[in-house]
Design an enzyme around this catalytic site. Structure first.
Site, PDB file in Angstrom:
ATOM      1  N   GLY A   1       7.246  -2.093   5.764  1.00 49.73           N
ATOM      2  CA  GLY A   1       8.619  -2.549   5.640  1.00 49.73           C
ATOM      3  C   GLY A   1       9.608  -1.684   6.391  1.00 49.73           C
ATOM      4  O   GLY A   1       9.330  -0.544   6.728  1.00 49.73           O
ATOM      5  N   GLU A   2      10.765  -2.276   6.653  1.00 47.40           N
ATOM      6  CA  GLU A   2      11.862  -1.560   7.300  1.00 47.40           C
ATOM      7  C   GLU A   2      12.908  -1.295   6.206  1.00 47.40           C
ATOM      8  O   GLU A   2      13.576  -2.224   5.739  1.00 47.40           O
ATOM      9  CB  GLU A   2      12.424  -2.416   8.444  1.00 47.40           C
ATOM     10  CG  GLU A   2      13.756  -1.982   8.998  1.00 47.40           C
ATOM     11  CD  GLU A   2      13.850  -0.490   9.350  1.00 47.40           C
ATOM     12  OE1 GLU A   2      12.946   0.028  10.012  1.00 47.40           O
ATOM     13  OE2 GLU A   2      14.835   0.144   8.926  1.00 47.40           O
TER      14      GLU A   2
ATOM     15  N   CYS B   1       6.751  -7.130   7.048  1.00 46.70           N
ATOM     16  CA  CYS B   1       7.902  -6.619   7.800  1.00 46.70           C
ATOM     17  C   CYS B   1       8.226  -7.643   8.876  1.00 46.70           C
ATOM     18  O   CYS B   1       7.344  -8.331   9.369  1.00 46.70           O
ATOM     19  CB  CYS B   1       7.533  -5.286   8.440  1.00 46.70           C
ATOM     20  SG  CYS B   1       8.900  -4.480   9.326  1.00 46.70           S
TER      21      CYS B   1
ATOM     22  N   SER C   1      12.342   5.966  14.401  1.00 44.88           N
ATOM     23  CA  SER C   1      11.137   5.674  15.181  1.00 44.88           C
ATOM     24  C   SER C   1      11.573   5.363  16.600  1.00 44.88           C
ATOM     25  O   SER C   1      12.082   4.284  16.881  1.00 44.88           O
ATOM     26  CB  SER C   1      10.401   4.474  14.574  1.00 44.88           C
ATOM     27  OG  SER C   1      10.032   4.792  13.252  1.00 44.88           O
ATOM     28  N   LEU C   2      11.393   6.323  17.493  1.00 45.75           N
ATOM     29  CA  LEU C   2      11.926   6.185  18.852  1.00 45.75           C
ATOM     30  C   LEU C   2      10.847   5.632  19.789  1.00 45.75           C
ATOM     31  O   LEU C   2      11.012   4.569  20.367  1.00 45.75           O
ATOM     32  CB  LEU C   2      12.444   7.555  19.326  1.00 45.75           C
ATOM     33  CG  LEU C   2      13.284   7.558  20.590  1.00 45.75           C
ATOM     34  CD1 LEU C   2      14.545   6.722  20.423  1.00 45.75           C
ATOM     35  CD2 LEU C   2      13.660   9.000  20.977  1.00 45.75           C
ATOM     36  N   HIS C   3       9.768   6.371  19.959  1.00 44.65           N
ATOM     37  CA  HIS C   3       8.571   5.937  20.691  1.00 44.65           C
ATOM     38  C   HIS C   3       8.759   5.682  22.184  1.00 44.65           C
ATOM     39  O   HIS C   3       7.793   5.332  22.871  1.00 44.65           O
ATOM     40  CB  HIS C   3       7.935   4.694  20.047  1.00 44.65           C
ATOM     41  CG  HIS C   3       7.654   4.822  18.584  1.00 44.65           C
ATOM     42  ND1 HIS C   3       7.216   5.988  18.005  1.00 44.65           N
ATOM     43  CD2 HIS C   3       7.762   3.924  17.557  1.00 44.65           C
ATOM     44  CE1 HIS C   3       7.045   5.802  16.697  1.00 44.65           C
ATOM     45  NE2 HIS C   3       7.388   4.577  16.406  1.00 44.65           N
TER      46      HIS C   3
ATOM     47  N   CYS D   1       2.131  -1.895  15.211  1.00 45.66           N
ATOM     48  CA  CYS D   1       2.142  -1.724  13.757  1.00 45.66           C
ATOM     49  C   CYS D   1       1.445  -2.867  13.034  1.00 45.66           C
ATOM     50  O   CYS D   1       1.670  -4.044  13.332  1.00 45.66           O
ATOM     51  CB  CYS D   1       3.590  -1.605  13.283  1.00 45.66           C
ATOM     52  SG  CYS D   1       3.730  -1.358  11.511  1.00 45.66           S
TER      53      CYS D   1
ATOM     54  N   GLU E   1       0.809  -1.209   0.000  1.00 47.41           N
ATOM     55  CA  GLU E   1       0.000   0.000   0.000  1.00 47.41           C
ATOM     56  C   GLU E   1       0.839   1.255   0.000  1.00 47.41           C
ATOM     57  O   GLU E   1       2.041   1.226   0.270  1.00 47.41           O
ATOM     58  CB  GLU E   1      -0.937  -0.008   1.201  1.00 47.41           C
ATOM     59  CG  GLU E   1      -0.233   0.019   2.529  1.00 47.41           C
ATOM     60  CD  GLU E   1      -1.222  -0.164   3.673  1.00 47.41           C
ATOM     61  OE1 GLU E   1      -1.589  -1.330   3.936  1.00 47.41           O
ATOM     62  OE2 GLU E   1      -1.611   0.815   4.298  1.00 47.41           O
TER      63      GLU E   1
ATOM     64  N   CYS F   1       0.094   2.761   8.503  1.00 47.34           N
ATOM     65  CA  CYS F   1       1.000   1.785   7.957  1.00 47.34           C
ATOM     66  C   CYS F   1       0.507   0.326   8.023  1.00 47.34           C
ATOM     67  O   CYS F   1       0.421  -0.245   9.095  1.00 47.34           O
ATOM     68  CB  CYS F   1       2.252   1.948   8.815  1.00 47.34           C
ATOM     69  SG  CYS F   1       3.671   1.117   8.286  1.00 47.34           S
TER      70      CYS F   1
ATOM     71  N   CYS G   1       3.995   8.341   0.392  1.00 46.89           N
ATOM     72  CA  CYS G   1       4.551   7.369   1.335  1.00 46.89           C
ATOM     73  C   CYS G   1       4.675   6.040   0.592  1.00 46.89           C
ATOM     74  O   CYS G   1       3.688   5.540   0.059  1.00 46.89           O
ATOM     75  CB  CYS G   1       3.595   7.262   2.514  1.00 46.89           C
ATOM     76  SG  CYS G   1       4.048   6.003   3.697  1.00 46.89           S
TER      77      CYS G   1
HETATM   78  N1  SAH Z   1       9.998   0.540   9.463  1.00 46.83           N
HETATM   79  C1  SAH Z   1      10.184   1.955   9.431  1.00 46.83           C
HETATM   80  C2  SAH Z   1       9.185   2.702   8.570  1.00 46.83           C
HETATM   81  C3  SAH Z   1       7.748   2.325   8.582  1.00 46.83           C
HETATM   82  S1  SAH Z   1       6.594   2.912   9.708  1.00 46.83           S
HETATM   83  C4  SAH Z   1      10.188   2.520  10.832  1.00 46.83           C
HETATM   84  O1  SAH Z   1      10.018   1.757  11.773  1.00 46.83           O
HETATM   85  O2  SAH Z   1      10.439   3.708  10.990  1.00 46.83           O
HETATM   86  C5  SAH Z   1       6.487   4.635   9.709  1.00 46.83           C
HETATM   87  C6  SAH Z   1       6.213   5.182  11.113  1.00 46.83           C
HETATM   88  O3  SAH Z   1       4.889   4.882  11.562  1.00 46.83           O
HETATM   89  C7  SAH Z   1       7.151   4.619  12.168  1.00 46.83           C
HETATM   90  O4  SAH Z   1       7.551   5.660  13.023  1.00 46.83           O
HETATM   91  C8  SAH Z   1       6.261   3.636  12.885  1.00 46.83           C
HETATM   92  O5  SAH Z   1       6.771   3.346  14.156  1.00 46.83           O
HETATM   93  C9  SAH Z   1       4.940   4.359  12.872  1.00 46.83           C
HETATM   94  N2  SAH Z   1       3.759   3.546  13.091  1.00 46.83           N
HETATM   95  C10 SAH Z   1       3.522   2.273  12.694  1.00 46.83           C
HETATM   96  N3  SAH Z   1       2.295   1.881  13.078  1.00 46.83           N
HETATM   97  C11 SAH Z   1       1.736   2.914  13.707  1.00 46.83           C
HETATM   98  C12 SAH Z   1       0.476   3.133  14.329  1.00 46.83           C
HETATM   99  N4  SAH Z   1      -0.435   2.178  14.368  1.00 46.83           N
HETATM  100  N5  SAH Z   1       0.228   4.353  14.878  1.00 46.83           N
HETATM  101  C13 SAH Z   1       1.152   5.330  14.840  1.00 46.83           C
HETATM  102  N6  SAH Z   1       2.352   5.186  14.270  1.00 46.83           N
HETATM  103  C14 SAH Z   1       2.661   3.994  13.724  1.00 46.83           C
END
Ligand code: SAH
Length: 353
Positions: free
Chosen positions: A160-161, A108, A215-217, A115, A88, A334, A101
């Site tokens: 994907g990563e 992944c 992507s820190l979180h 995710c 997608e 995503c 995007c």
């Molecule tokens: N694999 C890569 C890129 C893909 S995801 C990565 O991890 O960065 C793009 C961003 O969306 C990342 O920051 C991911 O952590 C975030 N993401 C994925 N699922 C999400 C969700 N359900 N809600 C909010 N952010 C999400």
């Protein structure tokens, strides 16, 4: 599966055309057609060359099978690949241009708990040409050409990563920014990673100068490991060192994505943790309210809570923004669109094309 012509940059197309015993200008025609998002069968080259190409190469490696339009103008696409897999993508419309995007893998294997892309694991890597074709197809659909692009910015934030498919992704970055092609500047491209540290160093050395997004979180390794398995392999401090190196090499400020999950990462202690980690660094924090994935038991925060968290970061001296939520009515985050499509598929009511 046949080969993918969009994997080849201009120089390699020239070689290929000459191997087929054709003149060099045929490669120019071919390249121009491909950059306009055309199928091989639609490109104006000799019938003999077209026939030879079609014996070995996919006519259309990435085909849009469904488009969803949000009330805010965002478009979400479901693409079918030549082997029947689906991926997608999204096109977000802003005042300054349109950001697409793109996906870099089918599925992944990173396993992040919030995710949807990772729910079924990794199916396969995309080739550079399959990633490029997503851009060429959407640019054409949105009425763009090579001179006047409809897609002006790209984020590698679909399924994907990207750094888990390093060779194909860097090849894609070279091809999409090649001066004779669709020529999207690396300054307008952001690569997002969950933090595969050695590959951040490699990317810094690649000389591509795309924007790096992490992507820190979470603020601690233990906290991060609760939702992101990759955190067991690479620590936050190793990530920060790699980001510093990236900045030294490219001069580009880096960005942290921080998805707000209720009860997980949005308390005052987390804001303080982020400030302690990031203050004074050449970086920016993007806050996103979690997009709830129905297969996952995690909840988002209210807008008010999100603004409160943003306020704490700003007060602590960080550069931060709360990402506007767009396209929520068309499949959210995503991997969600693909996941819901695959679910439909098992119910046997798929009716696309
Ligand atoms: N694999 C890569 C890129 C893909 S995801 C990565 O991890 O960065 C793009 C961003 O969306 C990342 O920051 C991911 O952590 C975030 N993401 C994925 N699922 C999400 C969700 N359900 N809600 C909010 N952010 C999400």
């Amino acid at each position: 599966m046949k080969k993918i012509l969009q994997d080849l940059g201009y120089e390699r197309l020239v070689n290929l055309v000459q191997e087929f015993g054709e003149k060099k200008f045929r490669a120019e025609q071919l390249y121009k057609g491909l950059m306009l998002g055309k199928k091989i069968s639609e490109i104006n080259v000799s019938a003999a060359l077209r026939a030879k190409l079609l014996e070995e190469y996919e006519d259309c490696p990435v085909r849009i099978i469904r488009t969803m339009r949000s009330s805010d103008g965002t478009e979400k696409y479901l693409f079918a690949l030549a082997d029947g897999n689906v991926i997608e993508g999204v096109l977000m419309k802003y005042k300054y241009g349109n950001t697409q995007c793109v996906s870099t893998q089918v599925g992944c294997r990173m396993g992040c708990k919030f995710c949807a892309s990772t729910l079924g694991g990794l199916v396969r890597n995309l080739t550079s040409g399959e990633i490029l074709s997503q851009v060429l197809t959407v640019n054409a659909l949105a009425g763009g050409t090579v001179e006047k692009r409809a897609v002006t910015n790209i984020v590698l934030m679909g399924s994907g990563e990207p750094l888990d498919n390093y060779a194909q992704v860097t090849e894609f970055l070279r091809n999409v920014s090649a001066s004779g092609g669709i020529n999207i500047s690396p300054r307008n491209i952001s690569l997002s990673t969950c933090g595969i540290v050695p590959r951040i160093y490699s990317l810094a050395d690649e000389g591509l100068s795309v924007n790096l997004t992490i992507s820190l979180h979470q603020t601690t390794d233990e906290g991060r490991a609760r939702t992101m398995p990759i955190a067991k392999k690479y620590s936050v401090s190793e990530i920060l060192k790699a980001c510093e190196y990236y900045f030294e090499k490219t001069g580009r400020r880096y960005i942290f994505e921080y998805s707000l999950i209720a009860g997980e990462n949005c308390g005052k202690e987390h804001a303080d943790g982020l400030i302690a980690l990031l203050k004074g660094r050449p970086c920016h924090v993007n806050l996103i309210r979690l997009n709830e994935v129905k297969e996952r038991n995690l909840n988002t925060v209210t807008e008010k809570e999100a603004y409160r968290f943003l306020g704490l970061l700003e007060k602590g001296g960080l550069s931060a923004t709360l990402r506007r939520q767009i396209g929520n009515d068309v499949g959210g985050a995503c991997g969600q669109l693909r996941a819901s499509y695959l679910n439909e598929d098992t119910r046997g009511d798929k009716n696309d094309d």
